[in-house]
Enzyme design. Structure first.
Site, PDB file in Angstrom:
ATOM      1  N   SER A 112       0.859  -1.180   0.000  1.00 31.56           N
ATOM      2  CA  SER A 112       0.000   0.000   0.000  1.00 31.56           C
ATOM      3  C   SER A 112       0.895   1.229   0.000  1.00 31.56           C
ATOM      4  O   SER A 112       2.057   1.172   0.420  1.00 31.56           O
ATOM      5  CB  SER A 112      -0.881   0.004   1.255  1.00 31.56           C
ATOM      6  OG  SER A 112      -1.531   1.252   1.413  1.00 31.56           O
ATOM      7  N   TYR A 147      -1.520  -0.389  10.829  1.00 33.23           N
ATOM      8  CA  TYR A 147      -1.562  -0.649   9.390  1.00 33.23           C
ATOM      9  C   TYR A 147      -0.254  -0.218   8.734  1.00 33.23           C
ATOM     10  O   TYR A 147       0.313  -0.942   7.910  1.00 33.23           O
ATOM     11  CB  TYR A 147      -2.748   0.090   8.774  1.00 33.23           C
ATOM     12  CG  TYR A 147      -3.038  -0.313   7.348  1.00 33.23           C
ATOM     13  CD1 TYR A 147      -3.538  -1.575   7.041  1.00 33.23           C
ATOM     14  CD2 TYR A 147      -2.826   0.577   6.294  1.00 33.23           C
ATOM     15  CE1 TYR A 147      -3.805  -1.953   5.735  1.00 33.23           C
ATOM     16  CE2 TYR A 147      -3.094   0.214   4.984  1.00 33.23           C
ATOM     17  CZ  TYR A 147      -3.586  -1.051   4.706  1.00 33.23           C
ATOM     18  OH  TYR A 147      -3.845  -1.408   3.413  1.00 33.23           O
ATOM     19  N   LYS A 180       2.388  -2.612   6.597  1.00 34.13           N
ATOM     20  CA  LYS A 180       2.669  -2.369   5.181  1.00 34.13           C
ATOM     21  C   LYS A 180       4.100  -1.874   4.948  1.00 34.13           C
ATOM     22  O   LYS A 180       4.711  -2.216   3.920  1.00 34.13           O
ATOM     23  CB  LYS A 180       1.647  -1.382   4.603  1.00 34.13           C
ATOM     24  CG  LYS A 180       0.229  -1.941   4.531  1.00 34.13           C
ATOM     25  CD  LYS A 180       0.153  -3.216   3.671  1.00 34.13           C
ATOM     26  CE  LYS A 180      -1.272  -3.690   3.468  1.00 34.13           C
ATOM     27  NZ  LYS A 180      -1.355  -4.899   2.613  1.00 34.13           N
TER      28      LYS A 180
END
Length: 234
Positions: free
Chosen positions: A139, A152, A156
């Site tokens: 991402s 998150y 990532k």
């Protein structure tokens, strides 16, 4: 160029994984895909078989190494080989770090980061045989941190670093590795329901076409890290 080629896509029952499966099947690649829920896997499998019978839906949780080992075994038993891995399964919880639970943190790290390792670990010997391709879906959150994104972001950022290091480890076996870092994609991620207002976003099939282009790339070159964003963000 894709005769007898076989791909395995994690998180393939919807969104990026499902859109990629459609594109690969339309271009003659046999596709195995996985998801955690039996019903979702069977529904997606039935839909994909409208494109090609060369599809295999597998119930697997990427957080469990034995599940991914079993998935690879099923693929090789059915198709005889494994050429391409698209490690796509992922999830997100977006909260301030002081409000994030231990369970939410662990679910992101185990799925988004440990899962990509388990998938590669389970399949790497088959990729050596086929001199295959390992692709991870990270991402833009793997390069840009933001408020409420600590867990998150950590997962990532980890996927980006892991894939880049794995690329160096694996290229001696003629295995290619690429990490894709998409921005806003029109998917069901984080309980979103895709709708007409998502027309400006990257579509799942756009990701599929990008992956197809990577698989077509001359073996002498390697786009090892790709940032992929909407051209006109809202």
């Amino acid at each position: 160029m894709f005769e007898n080629k076989v791909a395995y896509i994690t998180g393939g029952t919807k969104g990026i994984g499902f859109g990629t499966a459609k594109i690969l099947l339309e271009n003659g690649i046999s596709v195995a895909f996985s998801g955690r829920k039996e019903e979702d896997v069977r529904n997606a499998e039935n839909d994909l078989k409208k494109i090609s019978e060369n599809v295999l839906g597998i119930v697997s949780d990427v957080r469990k190494f034995e599940d991914e080992e079993n998935a690879v075994k099923q693929i090789v038993d059915k198709f005889g080989r494994l050429d391409y891995i698209i490690a796509n399964a992922g999830l997100g919880h977006f909260k301030p770090i002081d409000q994030m639970s231990v369970e939410e943190w662990n679910s992101m790290i185990e799925t988004n980061l440990t899962g990509v390792f388990y998938t590669l670990k389970a399949s790497v010997e088959e990729l050596k045989k086929s001199e295959g391709y390992y692709i991870t879906v990270a991402s833009l959150a793997g390069a840009n941190f933001f408020e409420n994104g600590a867990g998150y972001n950590a997962s990532k950022f980890g996927v980006v670093g892991f894939t880049q290091a794995a690329m160096i480890d694996l290229r001696k076996y003629n295995i290619k590795s690429t990490v894709i870092m998409p921005g806003s994609v029109a998917t069901n991620f984080n309980d979103h329901v895709p709708n007409d207002k998502d027309s400006w976003k990257i579509q799942p099939e756009d990701m599929g076409n990008l992956i197809l282009d990577l698989l077509k790339t001359n073996p002498r070159v390697l786009p090892s890290k790709i940032e992929f964003r909407a051209s006109q963000p809202k």
